[in-house]
Design a protein around this motif. Structure first.
Motif, PDB file in Angstrom:
ATOM      1  N   VAL A 134       0.839  -1.204   0.000  1.00  0.00           N
ATOM      2  CA  VAL A 134       0.000   0.000   0.000  1.00  0.00           C
ATOM      3  C   VAL A 134       0.874   1.254   0.000  1.00  0.00           C
ATOM      4  O   VAL A 134       0.601   2.222  -0.726  1.00  0.00           O
ATOM      5  CB  VAL A 134      -0.947  -0.005   1.215  1.00  0.00           C
ATOM      6  N   ALA A 135       1.930   1.258   0.810  1.00  0.00           N
ATOM      7  CA  ALA A 135       2.819   2.416   0.866  1.00  0.00           C
ATOM      8  C   ALA A 135       3.442   2.685  -0.503  1.00  0.00           C
ATOM      9  O   ALA A 135       3.596   3.843  -0.913  1.00  0.00           O
ATOM     10  CB  ALA A 135       3.905   2.196   1.919  1.00  0.00           C
ATOM     11  N   HIS A 136       3.801   1.629  -1.203  1.00  0.00           N
ATOM     12  CA  HIS A 136       4.349   1.817  -2.551  1.00  0.00           C
ATOM     13  C   HIS A 136       3.297   2.438  -3.467  1.00  0.00           C
ATOM     14  O   HIS A 136       3.582   3.387  -4.215  1.00  0.00           O
ATOM     15  CB  HIS A 136       4.807   0.484  -3.139  1.00  0.00           C
ATOM     16  N   ALA A 137       2.073   1.897  -3.421  1.00  0.00           N
ATOM     17  CA  ALA A 137       1.014   2.392  -4.290  1.00  0.00           C
ATOM     18  C   ALA A 137       0.687   3.856  -4.018  1.00  0.00           C
ATOM     19  O   ALA A 137       0.310   4.597  -4.925  1.00  0.00           O
ATOM     20  CB  ALA A 137      -0.241   1.532  -4.121  1.00  0.00           C
ATOM     21  N   VAL A 138       0.828   4.296  -2.765  1.00  0.00           N
ATOM     22  CA  VAL A 138       0.522   5.682  -2.396  1.00  0.00           C
ATOM     23  C   VAL A 138       1.613   6.638  -2.870  1.00  0.00           C
ATOM     24  O   VAL A 138       1.324   7.691  -3.460  1.00  0.00           O
ATOM     25  CB  VAL A 138       0.323   5.804  -0.872  1.00  0.00           C
ATOM     26  N   TYR A 139       2.881   6.297  -2.639  1.00  0.00           N
ATOM     27  CA  TYR A 139       3.958   7.256  -2.844  1.00  0.00           C
ATOM     28  C   TYR A 139       4.703   7.120  -4.175  1.00  0.00           C
ATOM     29  O   TYR A 139       5.248   8.115  -4.677  1.00  0.00           O
ATOM     30  CB  TYR A 139       4.958   7.178  -1.694  1.00  0.00           C
ATOM     31  N   ALA A 140       4.762   5.932  -4.753  1.00  0.00           N
ATOM     32  CA  ALA A 140       5.522   5.764  -5.992  1.00  0.00           C
ATOM     33  C   ALA A 140       5.005   6.617  -7.151  1.00  0.00           C
ATOM     34  O   ALA A 140       5.813   7.101  -7.961  1.00  0.00           O
ATOM     35  CB  ALA A 140       5.551   4.289  -6.392  1.00  0.00           C
ATOM     36  N   PRO A 141       3.685   6.859  -7.283  1.00  0.00           N
ATOM     37  CA  PRO A 141       3.221   7.684  -8.408  1.00  0.00           C
ATOM     38  C   PRO A 141       3.484   9.183  -8.233  1.00  0.00           C
ATOM     39  O   PRO A 141       3.331   9.939  -9.198  1.00  0.00           O
ATOM     40  CB  PRO A 141       1.702   7.415  -8.435  1.00  0.00           C
ATOM     41  N   GLU A 142       3.855   9.615  -7.019  1.00  0.00           N
ATOM     42  CA  GLU A 142       4.039  11.048  -6.763  1.00  0.00           C
ATOM     43  C   GLU A 142       5.144  11.637  -7.654  1.00  0.00           C
ATOM     44  O   GLU A 142       6.221  11.061  -7.765  1.00  0.00           O
ATOM     45  CB  GLU A 142       4.414  11.278  -5.298  1.00  0.00           C
ATOM     46  N   LYS A 143       4.839  12.770  -8.263  1.00  0.00           N
ATOM     47  CA  LYS A 143       5.825  13.429  -9.120  1.00  0.00           C
ATOM     48  C   LYS A 143       6.658  14.449  -8.339  1.00  0.00           C
ATOM     49  O   LYS A 143       7.880  14.495  -8.465  1.00  0.00           O
ATOM     50  CB  LYS A 143       5.111  14.126 -10.285  1.00  0.00           C
ATOM     51  N   GLN A 196      10.737   3.839   4.435  1.00  0.00           N
ATOM     52  CA  GLN A 196      10.582   3.484   3.024  1.00  0.00           C
ATOM     53  C   GLN A 196      11.683   4.178   2.212  1.00  0.00           C
ATOM     54  O   GLN A 196      11.818   5.398   2.254  1.00  0.00           O
ATOM     55  CB  GLN A 196       9.219   3.905   2.485  1.00  0.00           C
ATOM     56  N   PHE A 197      12.485   3.365   1.521  1.00  0.00           N
ATOM     57  CA  PHE A 197      13.457   3.889   0.572  1.00  0.00           C
ATOM     58  C   PHE A 197      12.901   3.684  -0.835  1.00  0.00           C
ATOM     59  O   PHE A 197      12.381   2.600  -1.151  1.00  0.00           O
ATOM     60  CB  PHE A 197      14.802   3.181   0.698  1.00  0.00           C
ATOM     61  N   MET A 198      13.015   4.704  -1.684  1.00  0.00           N
ATOM     62  CA  MET A 198      12.489   4.618  -3.044  1.00  0.00           C
ATOM     63  C   MET A 198      13.638   4.667  -4.043  1.00  0.00           C
ATOM     64  O   MET A 198      14.583   5.443  -3.889  1.00  0.00           O
ATOM     65  CB  MET A 198      11.512   5.761  -3.309  1.00  0.00           C
ATOM     66  N   PHE A 199      13.529   3.822  -5.072  1.00  0.00           N
ATOM     67  CA  PHE A 199      14.531   3.747  -6.130  1.00  0.00           C
ATOM     68  C   PHE A 199      13.834   3.918  -7.479  1.00  0.00           C
ATOM     69  O   PHE A 199      12.665   3.581  -7.631  1.00  0.00           O
ATOM     70  CB  PHE A 199      15.265   2.403  -6.083  1.00  0.00           C
ATOM     71  N   GLU A 200      14.594   4.373  -8.478  1.00  0.00           N
ATOM     72  CA  GLU A 200      14.020   4.658  -9.787  1.00  0.00           C
ATOM     73  C   GLU A 200      15.022   4.321 -10.877  1.00  0.00           C
ATOM     74  O   GLU A 200      16.235   4.531 -10.699  1.00  0.00           O
ATOM     75  CB  GLU A 200      13.654   6.142  -9.854  1.00  0.00           C
ATOM     76  N   ASP A 201      14.519   3.802 -12.016  1.00  0.00           N
ATOM     77  CA  ASP A 201      15.417   3.554 -13.142  1.00  0.00           C
ATOM     78  C   ASP A 201      15.321   4.688 -14.152  1.00  0.00           C
ATOM     79  O   ASP A 201      14.578   5.668 -13.954  1.00  0.00           O
ATOM     80  CB  ASP A 201      15.138   2.190 -13.775  1.00  0.00           C
ATOM     81  N   ALA A 202      16.060   4.576 -15.243  1.00  0.00           N
ATOM     82  CA  ALA A 202      16.115   5.656 -16.233  1.00  0.00           C
ATOM     83  C   ALA A 202      14.772   5.913 -16.896  1.00  0.00           C
ATOM     84  O   ALA A 202      14.504   7.022 -17.369  1.00  0.00           O
ATOM     85  CB  ALA A 202      17.166   5.320 -17.298  1.00  0.00           C
ATOM     86  N   GLY A 204      11.979   5.835 -15.293  1.00  0.00           N
ATOM     87  CA  GLY A 204      11.052   6.364 -14.295  1.00  0.00           C
ATOM     88  C   GLY A 204      10.289   5.301 -13.532  1.00  0.00           C
ATOM     89  O   GLY A 204       9.411   5.625 -12.723  1.00  0.00           O
ATOM     90  N   GLU A 205      10.615   4.022 -13.749  1.00  0.00           N
ATOM     91  CA  GLU A 205       9.964   2.945 -12.998  1.00  0.00           C
ATOM     92  C   GLU A 205      10.523   2.924 -11.585  1.00  0.00           C
ATOM     93  O   GLU A 205      11.741   3.006 -11.391  1.00  0.00           O
ATOM     94  CB  GLU A 205      10.202   1.601 -13.674  1.00  0.00           C
ATOM     95  N   ARG A 206       9.637   2.782 -10.602  1.00  0.00           N
ATOM     96  CA  ARG A 206      10.078   2.860  -9.211  1.00  0.00           C
ATOM     97  C   ARG A 206       9.820   1.571  -8.433  1.00  0.00           C
ATOM     98  O   ARG A 206       8.833   0.874  -8.676  1.00  0.00           O
ATOM     99  CB  ARG A 206       9.357   4.020  -8.505  1.00  0.00           C
ATOM    100  N   VAL A 207      10.717   1.312  -7.505  1.00  0.00           N
ATOM    101  CA  VAL A 207      10.536   0.247  -6.523  1.00  0.00           C
ATOM    102  C   VAL A 207      10.797   0.849  -5.156  1.00  0.00           C
ATOM    103  O   VAL A 207      11.514   1.850  -5.032  1.00  0.00           O
ATOM    104  CB  VAL A 207      11.472  -0.960  -6.764  1.00  0.00           C
ATOM    105  N   ALA A 252       8.941  -3.784  -3.045  1.00  0.00           N
ATOM    106  CA  ALA A 252       7.682  -3.801  -3.799  1.00  0.00           C
ATOM    107  C   ALA A 252       7.810  -2.984  -5.073  1.00  0.00           C
ATOM    108  O   ALA A 252       8.557  -2.000  -5.133  1.00  0.00           O
ATOM    109  CB  ALA A 252       6.548  -3.240  -2.934  1.00  0.00           C
ATOM    110  N   GLY A 253       7.064  -3.387  -6.093  1.00  0.00           N
ATOM    111  CA  GLY A 253       7.058  -2.628  -7.337  1.00  0.00           C
ATOM    112  C   GLY A 253       6.200  -3.290  -8.388  1.00  0.00           C
ATOM    113  O   GLY A 253       5.946  -4.496  -8.342  1.00  0.00           O
ATOM    114  N   LYS A 254       5.732  -2.495  -9.353  1.00  0.00           N
ATOM    115  CA  LYS A 254       4.933  -3.009 -10.465  1.00  0.00           C
ATOM    116  C   LYS A 254       5.869  -3.525 -11.544  1.00  0.00           C
ATOM    117  O   LYS A 254       6.008  -2.922 -12.616  1.00  0.00           O
ATOM    118  CB  LYS A 254       4.023  -1.918 -11.011  1.00  0.00           C
ATOM    119  N   LEU A 255       6.520  -4.624 -11.256  1.00  0.00           N
ATOM    120  CA  LEU A 255       7.505  -5.200 -12.161  1.00  0.00           C
ATOM    121  C   LEU A 255       7.217  -6.683 -12.360  1.00  0.00           C
ATOM    122  O   LEU A 255       6.583  -7.320 -11.513  1.00  0.00           O
ATOM    123  CB  LEU A 255       8.916  -5.045 -11.575  1.00  0.00           C
ATOM    124  N   PRO A 256       7.691  -7.261 -13.474  1.00  0.00           N
ATOM    125  CA  PRO A 256       7.597  -8.719 -13.618  1.00  0.00           C
ATOM    126  C   PRO A 256       8.299  -9.397 -12.454  1.00  0.00           C
ATOM    127  O   PRO A 256       9.289  -8.883 -11.916  1.00  0.00           O
ATOM    128  CB  PRO A 256       8.325  -8.984 -14.944  1.00  0.00           C
TER     129      PRO A 256
END
Length: 272
Positions: A134-143, A196-202, A204-207, A252-256
């Motif tokens: 849930v925490a990922h779903a809340v904060y990962a989309p934030e710009k 919560q630590f957030m990471f991002e690739d080139a 813009g995909e986040r985990v 957590a992340g929306k990844l395969p």
């Protein structure tokens, strides 16, 4: 003068159980089963195990082995060992190879945790993993405000969260998979502060890596002591999670699944 056939090996007995034995060896195996009670008992036990595995994993038996898992076996098992494995498991190879390779890759040659099968059933652990999703779903989309403290202040971020969680924390290095730190934030949890630590690739995909203490009473003594590595699909996004000495981690992340697994493996190794 003809020589008696050599006694069957365990590999041949396995192959016989699975219907994969070469025809010319049938007679020797059947004779050994009929004349040696120890061999007969061994074969009977393997028949029982085979039937039990079919009942447990029947849905996997007809699935093709994913190419990534076959590649892992090619890299880490000698050709002779692979050949023996296929002979041994016969028609069950696809399903059981999936289970073996997923477990091997997921644990990345770590020691198998004791009590791990019970861990996923512990309510406190399920709630922790769901909170991470849930925490990922809340904060990962934030710009504009995905984190409280940016990666540019990483030292301050780690010190602050370590103090609030009362445990030395570390940011894992996921750069080999193309992910860099965005930053982190403090979050509330059932048993106190969580991070919560957030990471991002080139692209813009986040985990996110969600960290926090589990209540030993609620989680149970086994979960508080042991380490386990599991996949969870409950909640808005999937995750790989583990528990170490009563402290939980969930990536957590929306990844395969296979991509998320690589990232979780890196995080586990780095944090361990």
């Amino acid at each position: 003068m003809s020589h008696p056939a050599p006694p069957p090996t365990d590999d041949e007995l396995h192959a016989w159980v699975d219907g994969q034995l070469a025809a010319e060896r049938h007679g020797a195996v059947e004779e050994a089963i009929a004349s040696d009670p120890a061999v007969a008992a061994k074969v009977a036990a393997w028949h029982t195990q085979r039937d039990a595995l079919r009942r447990l994993h029947g849905e996997l038996l007809d699935e093709p082995v994913p190419a990534a898992l076959m590649g892992a076996l090619d890299r880490h098992l000698p050709r002779t060992a692979r050949h023996v494995s296929w002979l041994r498991w016969g028609g069950m190879a696809a399903g059981l190879l999936i289970a073996f390779a997923a477990g091997w890759l997921g644990n990345a040659q770590w020691s198998a945790p004791r009590g791990g099968t019970q861990l996923a059933k512990v309510p406190a652990v399920r709630e922790f993993v769901h909170d991470a999703s849930v925490a990922h779903a809340v904060y990962a989309p934030e710009k504009r405000h995905p984190v409280e403290v940016a990666a540019s202040e990483q030292q301050h971020l780690v010190q602050w969260l370590s103090r609030r969680l009362d445990r030395p924390l570390k940011v894992p290095d996921l750069s080999t998979q193309g992910y860099t730190l965005v930053g982190g934030r403090l979050l509330p949890g059932e048993t106190g502060a969580r991070a919560q630590f957030m990471f991002e690739d080139a692209a813009g995909e986040r985990v996110t890596l969600y960290i926090g203490t589990l209540d030993a009473n609620a989680a149970g003594a086994t979960a508080a002591r042991e380490t386990a590595f599991r996949f969870a699909s409950e909640g808005p996004v999937p995750s790989f999670y583990w528990v170490d000495q009563g402290f939980g981690y969930a990536l957590a992340g929306k990844l395969p699944r296979e991509v998320l697994l690589k990232l979780a493996t890196l995080a586990y190794r780095d944090l361990s």
